[in-house]
Design a protein around this motif. Structure first.
Motif, PDB file in Angstrom:
ATOM      1  N   MET A  71       0.839  -1.203   0.000  1.00 26.39           N
ATOM      2  CA  MET A  71       0.000   0.000   0.000  1.00 26.39           C
ATOM      3  C   MET A  71       0.872   1.251   0.000  1.00 26.39           C
ATOM      4  O   MET A  71       1.917   1.277   0.649  1.00 26.39           O
ATOM      5  CB  MET A  71      -0.926   0.013   1.229  1.00 26.39           C
ATOM      6  CG  MET A  71      -1.675   1.328   1.430  1.00 26.39           C
ATOM      7  SD  MET A  71      -2.842   1.330   2.784  1.00 26.39           S
ATOM      8  CE  MET A  71      -4.259   0.589   1.975  1.00 26.39           C
ATOM      9  N   ILE A  72       0.441   2.274  -0.750  1.00 34.48           N
ATOM     10  CA  ILE A  72       1.086   3.579  -0.735  1.00 34.48           C
ATOM     11  C   ILE A  72       0.043   4.611  -0.298  1.00 34.48           C
ATOM     12  O   ILE A  72      -1.072   4.646  -0.830  1.00 34.48           O
ATOM     13  CB  ILE A  72       1.644   3.957  -2.115  1.00 34.48           C
ATOM     14  CG1 ILE A  72       2.693   2.932  -2.574  1.00 34.48           C
ATOM     15  CG2 ILE A  72       2.259   5.355  -2.083  1.00 34.48           C
ATOM     16  CD1 ILE A  72       3.255   3.216  -3.966  1.00 34.48           C
ATOM     17  N   ILE A  73       0.411   5.453   0.683  1.00 37.29           N
ATOM     18  CA  ILE A  73      -0.471   6.507   1.177  1.00 37.29           C
ATOM     19  C   ILE A  73       0.183   7.854   0.910  1.00 37.29           C
ATOM     20  O   ILE A  73       1.314   8.099   1.324  1.00 37.29           O
ATOM     21  CB  ILE A  73      -0.755   6.334   2.684  1.00 37.29           C
ATOM     22  CG1 ILE A  73      -1.464   5.007   2.951  1.00 37.29           C
ATOM     23  CG2 ILE A  73      -1.598   7.509   3.201  1.00 37.29           C
ATOM     24  CD1 ILE A  73      -1.708   4.722   4.428  1.00 37.29           C
ATOM     25  N   ASP A  74      -0.535   8.711   0.224  1.00 36.35           N
ATOM     26  CA  ASP A  74      -0.108  10.089  -0.014  1.00 36.35           C
ATOM     27  C   ASP A  74      -0.679  10.937   1.121  1.00 36.35           C
ATOM     28  O   ASP A  74      -1.882  11.198   1.177  1.00 36.35           O
ATOM     29  CB  ASP A  74      -0.645  10.553  -1.377  1.00 36.35           C
ATOM     30  CG  ASP A  74      -0.208  11.962  -1.743  1.00 36.35           C
ATOM     31  OD1 ASP A  74       0.326  12.669  -0.879  1.00 36.35           O
ATOM     32  OD2 ASP A  74      -0.426  12.356  -2.907  1.00 36.35           O
ATOM     33  N   ALA A  75       0.183  11.387   2.042  1.00 37.12           N
ATOM     34  CA  ALA A  75      -0.274  12.034   3.272  1.00 37.12           C
ATOM     35  C   ALA A  75      -0.429  13.547   3.141  1.00 37.12           C
ATOM     36  O   ALA A  75      -0.520  14.242   4.169  1.00 37.12           O
ATOM     37  CB  ALA A  75       0.681  11.703   4.420  1.00 37.12           C
ATOM     38  N   HIS A  76      -0.488  14.046   1.923  1.00 35.71           N
ATOM     39  CA  HIS A  76      -0.735  15.490   1.738  1.00 35.71           C
ATOM     40  C   HIS A  76      -1.193  15.703   0.305  1.00 35.71           C
ATOM     41  O   HIS A  76      -0.395  15.737  -0.624  1.00 35.71           O
ATOM     42  CB  HIS A  76       0.546  16.282   2.010  1.00 35.71           C
ATOM     43  CG  HIS A  76       0.340  17.774   2.021  1.00 35.71           C
ATOM     44  ND1 HIS A  76       0.924  18.584   2.953  1.00 35.71           N
ATOM     45  CD2 HIS A  76      -0.371  18.595   1.205  1.00 35.71           C
ATOM     46  CE1 HIS A  76       0.586  19.844   2.717  1.00 35.71           C
ATOM     47  NE2 HIS A  76      -0.201  19.864   1.652  1.00 35.71           N
ATOM     48  N   LEU A 132       6.842  11.018   6.328  1.00 37.65           N
ATOM     49  CA  LEU A 132       5.699  10.520   5.575  1.00 37.65           C
ATOM     50  C   LEU A 132       5.825  10.854   4.091  1.00 37.65           C
ATOM     51  O   LEU A 132       6.142  12.004   3.739  1.00 37.65           O
ATOM     52  CB  LEU A 132       4.391  11.129   6.093  1.00 37.65           C
ATOM     53  CG  LEU A 132       3.980  10.780   7.519  1.00 37.65           C
ATOM     54  CD1 LEU A 132       4.458  11.847   8.491  1.00 37.65           C
ATOM     55  CD2 LEU A 132       2.473  10.638   7.626  1.00 37.65           C
ATOM     56  N   PHE A 133       5.567   9.863   3.252  1.00 45.32           N
ATOM     57  CA  PHE A 133       5.444  10.116   1.819  1.00 45.32           C
ATOM     58  C   PHE A 133       4.219  11.001   1.596  1.00 45.32           C
ATOM     59  O   PHE A 133       3.132  10.739   2.121  1.00 45.32           O
ATOM     60  CB  PHE A 133       5.273   8.803   1.058  1.00 45.32           C
ATOM     61  CG  PHE A 133       4.914   8.996  -0.396  1.00 45.32           C
ATOM     62  CD1 PHE A 133       5.875   9.416  -1.302  1.00 45.32           C
ATOM     63  CD2 PHE A 133       3.617   8.789  -0.835  1.00 45.32           C
ATOM     64  CE1 PHE A 133       5.552   9.612  -2.643  1.00 45.32           C
ATOM     65  CE2 PHE A 133       3.282   8.986  -2.171  1.00 45.32           C
ATOM     66  CZ  PHE A 133       4.251   9.396  -3.078  1.00 45.32           C
ATOM     67  N   ALA A 134       4.400  12.063   0.825  1.00 45.29           N
ATOM     68  CA  ALA A 134       3.315  13.000   0.548  1.00 45.29           C
ATOM     69  C   ALA A 134       3.714  13.833  -0.653  1.00 45.29           C
ATOM     70  O   ALA A 134       4.902  14.041  -0.893  1.00 45.29           O
ATOM     71  CB  ALA A 134       3.075  13.897   1.771  1.00 45.29           C
ATOM     72  N   ARG A 135       2.725  14.336  -1.406  1.00 49.85           N
ATOM     73  CA  ARG A 135       3.080  15.000  -2.660  1.00 49.85           C
ATOM     74  C   ARG A 135       2.604  16.451  -2.755  1.00 49.85           C
ATOM     75  O   ARG A 135       3.302  17.283  -3.289  1.00 49.85           O
ATOM     76  CB  ARG A 135       2.525  14.199  -3.842  1.00 49.85           C
ATOM     77  CG  ARG A 135       3.140  12.813  -3.976  1.00 49.85           C
ATOM     78  CD  ARG A 135       2.634  12.132  -5.239  1.00 49.85           C
ATOM     79  NE  ARG A 135       1.181  12.016  -5.246  1.00 49.85           N
ATOM     80  CZ  ARG A 135       0.446  11.838  -6.339  1.00 49.85           C
ATOM     81  NH1 ARG A 135       1.035  11.755  -7.520  1.00 49.85           N
ATOM     82  NH2 ARG A 135      -0.866  11.747  -6.267  1.00 49.85           N
TER      83      ARG A 135
END
Length: 307
Positions: free
Chosen positions: A1-6, A256-259
């Motif tokens: 799973m990949i979650i984009d936190a922004h 956190l991974f976020a874009r």
């Protein structure tokens, strides 16, 4: 799973269909969908081209990325989005608005905090404390109010500032230890280098100098996290790839991974770093799931009553 936190919607020309297509293109399973409330006095016309024109006010200012848009999008694809919301600390009763959004609409994240007010203003502290009480992380945008002129070092006022400096952030971390903060934006990531105070740009380049304040704050305050969103984080990490890999490994439980926008550039960069399996898993989804568990939900609205 990949979650984009922004992430945002009706932003940079994409509606919910466009956003979901982008998530699918990059194999991102879930995104934290965040608001950005813009008070009339804080309006920046340069942003109008990337915002939803439906929310232009009669006075020519823009309301920003509004909660009602996010609720519609989340309701259309509830398995793809976690709802975020941050009311303006100076408008209305912000802590009560945050709690109402949590109870009524299932808001799980306090964000995006992006306001032209010092981060440690008492009105902000009240909002953070409510977020901590509700178990909601606060996603903050930090842009400094002054930058030194390159030739003279004279401090030049920056009209598009948000939050103040890392000193304002540190005071909030100290007085709100039960609240989780997630740092983001140029004013935060420029602190990856110890010479940030001398950098005349929001996006400094060149070697990383010792004594950076991001590491210092992460070491001192367990309630501080950082997200990798927007160009500010990626530019900072690219300044010294070996240093950045070590930073992400050492603080793997707080990144956190976020874009913040679209595309696969950040994912490609992270894959090239050769992170350990543990660091990769934590950054790409584990930390986000720990802060906002996927199997939890807010209390039902019926438990929230006026006294």
């Amino acid at each position: 799973m990949i979650i984009d936190a922004h992430q945002h919607v009706f932003w940079h020309g994409r509606d919910d269909t466009g956003l979901i297509a982008d998530l699918d293109e990059h194999d991102i399973d879930l995104a934290w969908l965040l608001t950005w409330e813009i008070a009339p006095a804080e309006d920046s016309p340069a942003y109008h081209r990337v915002l939803n024109p439906e929310h232009l006010r009669p006075d020519g200012t823009h309301a920003g990325i509004v909660l009602s848009d996010l609720i519609k999008v989340r309701n259309r694809a509830p398995d793809r989005f976690i709802l975020g919301y941050c009311p303006h600390p100076c408008l209305g009763d912000a802590p009560s608005l945050l709690e109402a959004a949590h109870r009524m609409h299932g808001v799980r994240v306090c964000g995006e905090w992006k306001f032209r007010i010092l981060f440690d203003d008492p009105r902000c502290l009240n909002l953070y404390r409510k977020a901590g009480e509700l178990g909601m992380p606060v996603v903050l945008h930090l842009d400094v109010p002054y930058l030194p002129e390159k030739m003279t070092g004279r401090q030049v006022y920056q009209s598009a500032w948000y939050g103040g400096t890392v000193a304002n952030l540190e005071r909030a971390l100290q007085v709100c230890p039960e609240t989780t903060f997630i740092g983001h934006a140029p004013g935060f990531w420029r602190e990856i280098s110890g010479d940030a105070d001398e950098a005349p740009s929001n996006y400094p380049e060149g070697p990383i100098a010792p004594g950076n304040r991001i590491e210092q704050l992460l070491e001192r305050y367990p309630n501080l996290y950082a997200d990798l969103s927007a160009g500010s984080a990626l530019r900072a990490l690219k300044r010294d790839v070996a240093f950045s890999r070590d930073l992400l490994e050492r603080f793997q439980d707080r990144i956190l991974f976020a874009r913040d926008y679209y595309g696969g550039e950040l994912l490609a960069f992270l894959r090239q770093l050769g992170l350990s399996d543990a660091a990769w898993s934590a950054i790409i989804q584990g930390n986000a799931q720990r802060l906002v568990p996927l199997d939890a939900s807010p209390e039902p609205a019926s438990t929230f009553a006026l006294s």
